[in-house]
Design a protein around this motif. Sequence first.
Motif, PDB file in Angstrom:
ATOM      1  N   VAL A   1       0.814  -1.219   0.000  1.00 64.68           N
ATOM      2  CA  VAL A   1       0.000   0.000   0.000  1.00 64.68           C
ATOM      3  C   VAL A   1       0.844   1.263   0.000  1.00 64.68           C
ATOM      4  CG1 VAL A   1      -1.946  -1.158   1.118  1.00 64.68           C
ATOM      5  CG2 VAL A   1      -0.255   0.045   2.523  1.00 64.68           C
ATOM      6  N   PHE A   2       2.130   1.145   0.379  1.00 66.77           N
ATOM      7  CA  PHE A   2       2.999   2.320   0.414  1.00 66.77           C
ATOM      8  C   PHE A   2       3.810   2.511  -0.866  1.00 66.77           C
ATOM      9  CE2 PHE A   2       3.087   1.177   5.110  1.00 66.77           C
ATOM     10  CZ  PHE A   2       2.164   2.147   5.472  1.00 66.77           C
ATOM     11  N   THR A   3       4.015   1.452  -1.633  1.00 65.43           N
ATOM     12  CA  THR A   3       4.950   1.553  -2.752  1.00 65.43           C
ATOM     13  C   THR A   3       4.341   1.248  -4.117  1.00 65.43           C
ATOM     14  OG1 THR A   3       5.687  -0.751  -2.496  1.00 65.43           O
ATOM     15  CG2 THR A   3       6.877   0.939  -1.231  1.00 65.43           C
ATOM     16  N   ASP A   4       3.258   0.505  -4.173  1.00 67.87           N
ATOM     17  CA  ASP A   4       2.654   0.174  -5.459  1.00 67.87           C
ATOM     18  C   ASP A   4       2.008   1.430  -6.052  1.00 67.87           C
ATOM     19  OD1 ASP A   4       1.445  -2.307  -7.189  1.00 67.87           O
ATOM     20  OD2 ASP A   4       0.022  -0.649  -7.036  1.00 67.87           O
ATOM     21  N   PRO A   5       2.418   1.856  -7.241  1.00 72.23           N
ATOM     22  CA  PRO A   5       1.887   3.116  -7.790  1.00 72.23           C
ATOM     23  C   PRO A   5       0.372   3.135  -7.918  1.00 72.23           C
ATOM     24  CG  PRO A   5       3.816   2.398  -9.026  1.00 72.23           C
ATOM     25  CD  PRO A   5       3.456   1.261  -8.106  1.00 72.23           C
ATOM     26  N   GLU A   6      -0.217   2.015  -8.310  1.00 71.31           N
ATOM     27  CA  GLU A   6      -1.674   1.997  -8.474  1.00 71.31           C
ATOM     28  C   GLU A   6      -2.380   2.015  -7.114  1.00 71.31           C
ATOM     29  OE1 GLU A   6      -2.315  -0.097 -12.803  1.00 71.31           O
ATOM     30  OE2 GLU A   6      -2.241  -1.409 -11.035  1.00 71.31           O
ATOM     31  N   ALA A   7      -1.766   1.395  -6.102  1.00 75.17           N
ATOM     32  CA  ALA A   7      -2.350   1.448  -4.755  1.00 75.17           C
ATOM     33  C   ALA A   7      -2.283   2.867  -4.196  1.00 75.17           C
ATOM     34  CB  ALA A   7      -1.630   0.479  -3.828  1.00 75.17           C
TER      35      ALA A   7
END
Length: 430
Positions: A132-138
């Motif tokens: 949740v901190f690093t995935d661009p789409e998240a």
Amino acid sequence: MVVDTFAEDKVRLRPEDTIDTLPPAPALRFGVNYTPRRGWFHAWHDFDPGLAREDLAQIAGLGLDHVRVFHLWPLLQPNRTLVRASAVDQLVRLVDLAGECGLDVLVDGVQGHLSSFDFYPEWTRSWHHRNVFTDPEAIEAQALLLRTLGRALSGRPHLIGLQLGNELNNLVEHNPVSVPEVDHYLDTLLTAARDGLGAGGALVTHSAYDAAWYGDDHPFTPEASARKGDLTTVHPWVFSADCARRYGPRSPQVHHLAEYGTELAAAYATDPSRPVWVQETGAPEPHIPAADAPDFARATLRNAADCARLWGVTWWCSHDVDRSLADFPELEYTLGLFDSTGRPKPIADALSTTVAELRTAAAPPAPRTTALVLDCTPSTRSTSGPGGAFFEAWMRLRQEGARPAVVLAEHAQDTAYLKGRGITEPIEAA
């Protein structure tokens, strides 16, 4: 002057110095984190405005002026590209109900963590796992949620502001992240929240639990807490670093913990006038026995109110968790000002009376003319937490009758910065 490590370096005002750089402090705010009496936060599954109004009226009856409210992330955003209008409407309705009761409201947006439970939408888990901190789409999905909430809440007269979420750093264990990645995450979401709210003066904030201040090498840093968003929030819990067990529930270390957390946070700010909000503090059993809770509440409020940059204090929490609900840590069942039947507890009266007294105070607190110089690295941050050498040095000074602030070593010889905080001349280490 040579700045020693965290030794008791003191910084004082000379009698001839004037403090004309500090603006007058606004009136202090006192509120509570709202936990629904019936069903806890699961109440959002079948939101009942009438029951919420009862709870909010009880809170207003204590003389408090605001609440902090939480919806659940999976209910607001069950799909990465879907924010449910009906769930947003529920949240807006709660804000309006609070306003009708005379309460202002801070809304927390991305609710991934509350009272030992994590709340992830299914699109972040299992087969669809995303950091949740690093995935661009998240990250973009969370930005979408915050923009949507901001637009729905914008212009509400009782809105204090929009916070990214509750103690998002609690999710680090299952979402590994670096300091630069945290900074990017916070910057992106703070921008989204501001975009949603638009102009109008509502605050945009974020929060972290105490590891941000005391945890060696924790990726959420004191600098991020104290320099991003419109003010600094602190959650000085007495169970953090085993504070209450280490020193005792009636100890000065416990009674001054929120005050200390406020001064520690002020030290990391680059703006000397930046406010600090004690956004969560409470009396968790058995760390604070029920018999000691009223005195703890009185001492916590009075000592925190002696900090010149304090914005306010928001107690955790309004109502006890009903014991018919399973699997909460024991302390969660007794943290409320009201029990699970809605009856006020002795701590509620203590809090209400103390708030009334503080609101009639003749003058705001004077700037602190003594400061301990904190020199630590990310890997030695624990020195500033309970049990740490810096923490204990500050508490010794406090017990001796001083009113110590905290100054980072990097600012200890910066005359303009020190004067901006009301501290103008470093002197030799004691």
